[in-house]
Scaffold this motif. Structure first.
Motif, PDB file in Angstrom:
ATOM      1  N   GLY A 244      25.817  11.494   6.350  1.00 21.40           N
ATOM      2  CA  GLY A 244      26.140  12.347   5.217  1.00 21.40           C
ATOM      3  C   GLY A 244      26.235  13.795   5.642  1.00 21.40           C
ATOM      4  O   GLY A 244      26.439  14.116   6.808  1.00 21.40           O
ATOM      5  N   GLY A 245      26.061  14.704   4.670  1.00 19.91           N
ATOM      6  CA  GLY A 245      26.233  16.118   4.923  1.00 19.91           C
ATOM      7  C   GLY A 245      27.710  16.457   4.933  1.00 19.91           C
ATOM      8  O   GLY A 245      28.553  15.715   4.438  1.00 19.91           O
ATOM      9  N   GLY A 246      28.036  17.625   5.482  1.00 19.37           N
ATOM     10  CA  GLY A 246      29.429  18.050   5.574  1.00 19.37           C
ATOM     11  C   GLY A 246      29.621  19.477   5.117  1.00 19.37           C
ATOM     12  O   GLY A 246      28.675  20.280   5.118  1.00 19.37           O
ATOM     13  N   LEU A 247      30.848  19.773   4.720  1.00 14.56           N
ATOM     14  CA  LEU A 247      31.235  21.123   4.311  1.00 14.56           C
ATOM     15  C   LEU A 247      31.597  21.098   2.830  1.00 14.56           C
ATOM     16  O   LEU A 247      32.355  20.240   2.384  1.00 14.56           O
ATOM     17  CB  LEU A 247      32.431  21.592   5.133  1.00 14.56           C
ATOM     18  N   VAL A 248      31.055  22.066   2.080  1.00 14.26           N
ATOM     19  CA  VAL A 248      31.314  22.122   0.646  1.00 14.26           C
ATOM     20  C   VAL A 248      31.302  23.572   0.210  1.00 14.26           C
ATOM     21  O   VAL A 248      30.667  24.417   0.853  1.00 14.26           O
ATOM     22  CB  VAL A 248      30.257  21.300  -0.127  1.00 14.26           C
ATOM     23  N   GLU A 249      31.993  23.862  -0.870  1.00 15.48           N
ATOM     24  CA  GLU A 249      31.969  25.209  -1.415  1.00 15.48           C
ATOM     25  C   GLU A 249      30.697  25.429  -2.220  1.00 15.48           C
ATOM     26  O   GLU A 249      30.071  24.478  -2.703  1.00 15.48           O
ATOM     27  CB  GLU A 249      33.198  25.454  -2.294  1.00 15.48           C
ATOM     28  N   SER A 250      30.335  26.669  -2.369  1.00 13.16           N
ATOM     29  CA  SER A 250      29.158  27.018  -3.160  1.00 13.16           C
ATOM     30  C   SER A 250      29.268  26.412  -4.556  1.00 13.16           C
ATOM     31  O   SER A 250      30.332  26.470  -5.188  1.00 13.16           O
ATOM     32  CB  SER A 250      29.045  28.534  -3.251  1.00 13.16           C
ATOM     33  N   GLY A 251      28.174  25.796  -4.997  1.00 15.69           N
ATOM     34  CA  GLY A 251      28.158  25.116  -6.277  1.00 15.69           C
ATOM     35  C   GLY A 251      28.448  23.640  -6.191  1.00 15.69           C
ATOM     36  O   GLY A 251      28.264  22.904  -7.171  1.00 15.69           O
ATOM     37  N   GLY A 252      28.867  23.194  -5.038  1.00 16.92           N
ATOM     38  CA  GLY A 252      29.201  21.792  -4.849  1.00 16.92           C
ATOM     39  C   GLY A 252      27.994  20.927  -4.565  1.00 16.92           C
ATOM     40  O   GLY A 252      26.847  21.393  -4.593  1.00 16.92           O
ATOM     41  N   SER A 253      28.277  19.657  -4.267  1.00 23.59           N
ATOM     42  CA  SER A 253      27.213  18.675  -4.035  1.00 23.59           C
ATOM     43  C   SER A 253      27.464  17.894  -2.754  1.00 23.59           C
ATOM     44  O   SER A 253      28.613  17.676  -2.365  1.00 23.59           O
ATOM     45  CB  SER A 253      27.139  17.682  -5.205  1.00 23.59           C
ATOM     46  N   LEU A 254      26.388  17.486  -2.143  1.00 26.33           N
ATOM     47  CA  LEU A 254      26.433  16.627  -0.958  1.00 26.33           C
ATOM     48  C   LEU A 254      25.257  15.667  -1.008  1.00 26.33           C
ATOM     49  O   LEU A 254      24.251  15.936  -1.677  1.00 26.33           O
ATOM     50  CB  LEU A 254      26.376  17.447   0.332  1.00 26.33           C
ATOM     51  N   ASN A 255      25.387  14.596  -0.238  1.00 27.93           N
ATOM     52  CA  ASN A 255      24.319  13.612  -0.149  1.00 27.93           C
ATOM     53  C   ASN A 255      24.072  13.283   1.319  1.00 27.93           C
ATOM     54  O   ASN A 255      25.011  13.189   2.117  1.00 27.93           O
ATOM     55  CB  ASN A 255      24.710  12.342  -0.908  1.00 27.93           C
ATOM     56  N   ILE A 256      22.807  13.125   1.659  1.00 32.74           N
ATOM     57  CA  ILE A 256      22.412  12.690   3.003  1.00 32.74           C
ATOM     58  C   ILE A 256      21.554  11.443   2.843  1.00 32.74           C
ATOM     59  O   ILE A 256      20.722  11.362   1.928  1.00 32.74           O
ATOM     60  CB  ILE A 256      21.614  13.783   3.742  1.00 32.74           C
ATOM     61  N   SER A 257      21.778  10.481   3.733  1.00 41.35           N
ATOM     62  CA  SER A 257      21.004   9.242   3.701  1.00 41.35           C
ATOM     63  C   SER A 257      20.381   8.972   5.059  1.00 41.35           C
ATOM     64  O   SER A 257      20.929   9.366   6.083  1.00 41.35           O
ATOM     65  CB  SER A 257      21.904   8.064   3.315  1.00 41.35           C
ATOM     66  N   CYS A 258      19.254   8.300   5.032  1.00 41.14           N
ATOM     67  CA  CYS A 258      18.617   7.809   6.250  1.00 41.14           C
ATOM     68  C   CYS A 258      18.328   6.321   6.040  1.00 41.14           C
ATOM     69  O   CYS A 258      17.618   5.959   5.088  1.00 41.14           O
ATOM     70  CB  CYS A 258      17.328   8.556   6.555  1.00 41.14           C
ATOM     71  N   ALA A 259      18.874   5.503   6.919  1.00 43.02           N
ATOM     72  CA  ALA A 259      18.719   4.060   6.813  1.00 43.02           C
ATOM     73  C   ALA A 259      17.863   3.550   7.957  1.00 43.02           C
ATOM     74  O   ALA A 259      18.172   3.801   9.126  1.00 43.02           O
ATOM     75  CB  ALA A 259      20.090   3.384   6.831  1.00 43.02           C
ATOM     76  N   ALA A 260      16.794   2.859   7.604  1.00 37.57           N
ATOM     77  CA  ALA A 260      15.908   2.274   8.607  1.00 37.57           C
ATOM     78  C   ALA A 260      16.224   0.797   8.752  1.00 37.57           C
ATOM     79  O   ALA A 260      16.431   0.094   7.768  1.00 37.57           O
ATOM     80  CB  ALA A 260      14.453   2.466   8.195  1.00 37.57           C
ATOM     81  N   SER A 261      16.280   0.336   9.990  1.00 37.16           N
ATOM     82  CA  SER A 261      16.540  -1.077  10.244  1.00 37.16           C
ATOM     83  C   SER A 261      15.548  -1.608  11.268  1.00 37.16           C
ATOM     84  O   SER A 261      14.899  -0.841  11.977  1.00 37.16           O
ATOM     85  CB  SER A 261      17.978  -1.280  10.734  1.00 37.16           C
TER      86      SER A 261
ATOM     87  N   LYS B 128      24.040  26.329  -2.374  1.00 43.14           N
ATOM     88  CA  LYS B 128      24.213  27.755  -2.142  1.00 43.14           C
ATOM     89  C   LYS B 128      24.483  27.990  -0.659  1.00 43.14           C
ATOM     90  O   LYS B 128      24.147  27.161   0.184  1.00 43.14           O
ATOM     91  CB  LYS B 128      22.943  28.509  -2.551  1.00 43.14           C
ATOM     92  N   VAL B 129      25.048  29.138  -0.355  1.00 42.44           N
ATOM     93  CA  VAL B 129      25.332  29.461   1.048  1.00 42.44           C
ATOM     94  C   VAL B 129      24.059  29.391   1.879  1.00 42.44           C
ATOM     95  O   VAL B 129      24.071  28.928   3.022  1.00 42.44           O
ATOM     96  CB  VAL B 129      25.970  30.854   1.146  1.00 42.44           C
ATOM     97  N   GLU B 130      22.947  29.817   1.305  1.00 41.34           N
ATOM     98  CA  GLU B 130      21.671  29.816   2.039  1.00 41.34           C
ATOM     99  C   GLU B 130      21.104  28.422   2.271  1.00 41.34           C
ATOM    100  O   GLU B 130      20.100  28.269   2.972  1.00 41.34           O
ATOM    101  CB  GLU B 130      20.631  30.689   1.335  1.00 41.34           C
ATOM    102  N   ASP B 131      21.727  27.400   1.717  1.00 42.93           N
ATOM    103  CA  ASP B 131      21.314  26.022   2.013  1.00 42.93           C
ATOM    104  C   ASP B 131      21.926  25.514   3.315  1.00 42.93           C
ATOM    105  O   ASP B 131      21.595  24.411   3.771  1.00 42.93           O
ATOM    106  CB  ASP B 131      21.734  25.080   0.873  1.00 42.93           C
ATOM    107  N   THR B 132      22.826  26.296   3.900  1.00 37.37           N
ATOM    108  CA  THR B 132      23.458  25.897   5.151  1.00 37.37           C
ATOM    109  C   THR B 132      22.404  25.695   6.238  1.00 37.37           C
ATOM    110  O   THR B 132      21.606  26.592   6.512  1.00 37.37           O
ATOM    111  CB  THR B 132      24.480  26.950   5.605  1.00 37.37           C
ATOM    112  N   ALA B 133      22.386  24.520   6.847  1.00 29.07           N
ATOM    113  CA  ALA B 133      21.392  24.174   7.854  1.00 29.07           C
ATOM    114  C   ALA B 133      21.670  22.764   8.371  1.00 29.07           C
ATOM    115  O   ALA B 133      22.533  22.059   7.833  1.00 29.07           O
ATOM    116  CB  ALA B 133      19.978  24.225   7.268  1.00 29.07           C
ATOM    117  N   VAL B 134      20.933  22.376   9.398  1.00 33.25           N
ATOM    118  CA  VAL B 134      20.892  20.967   9.802  1.00 33.25           C
ATOM    119  C   VAL B 134      19.706  20.328   9.079  1.00 33.25           C
ATOM    120  O   VAL B 134      18.591  20.856   9.134  1.00 33.25           O
ATOM    121  CB  VAL B 134      20.740  20.820  11.327  1.00 33.25           C
ATOM    122  N   TYR B 135      19.964  19.246   8.415  1.00 36.06           N
ATOM    123  CA  TYR B 135      18.947  18.570   7.629  1.00 36.06           C
ATOM    124  C   TYR B 135      18.459  17.315   8.353  1.00 36.06           C
ATOM    125  O   TYR B 135      19.268  16.538   8.879  1.00 36.06           O
ATOM    126  CB  TYR B 135      19.494  18.186   6.249  1.00 36.06           C
ATOM    127  N   TYR B 136      17.138  17.138   8.364  1.00 39.01           N
ATOM    128  CA  TYR B 136      16.513  15.998   9.037  1.00 39.01           C
ATOM    129  C   TYR B 136      15.633  15.228   8.054  1.00 39.01           C
ATOM    130  O   TYR B 136      14.919  15.828   7.246  1.00 39.01           O
ATOM    131  CB  TYR B 136      15.630  16.464  10.187  1.00 39.01           C
TER     132      TYR B 136
END
Length: 122
Positions: A8-25, A85-93
């Motif tokens: 997940g993650g990616g590029l979005v404009e301010s005000g937009g939405s994104l989703n990140i998933s972590c799948a354990a197997s 928001k722009v300040e949410d820009t980061a690598v998410y873990y």
């Protein structure tokens, strides 16, 4: 053995939405807790959310905008990010903790996801 894949993650404009998933197997018995962290260049990882036993907690900076959830049947955890928001820009873990079946014995595990880039443009 446990394998964790973050997506997940990616590029979005301010005000937009994104989703990140972590799948354990693997021989997963169950997921106890998941933490979500983010890291910007030159900074350490900062926790933005945590869910333990179905009780989510959020950092002030994301409360009301981010939501953690999990699919226990599929051993997948999600971070839904709205009103970005722009300040949410980061690598998410993600950091996932739980138990797995090791030849009939329950062993605990804790693994980091490989990270997902989130970039919010103005």
């Amino acid at each position: 053995q446990v394998h964790l894949v973050e997506s997940g993650g990616g590029l979005v404009e301010s005000g937009g939405s994104l989703n990140i998933s972590c799948a354990a197997s693997g021989s997963i018995f169950g997921i106890n807790a998941v933490g979500w962290f983010r890291q910007t260049p030159g900074q350490g990882r900062v926790k933005v959310a945590r869910d333990s036993a179905g009780t989510p907690e959020y950092a002030d900076s994301v409360r009301g905008r981010f939501t953690v959830s999990r699919d226990n049947d599929k051993n997948v955890v999600h971070l839904q990010m709205n009103s970005l928001k722009v300040e949410d820009t980061a690598v998410y873990y993600c950091f996932v903790e739980g138990y797995y079946n090791d030849s009939g014995r329950l062993n605990s595990f804790g693994y980091w996801g490989q990270g997902a880039q989130v970039t919010v443009s103005s």
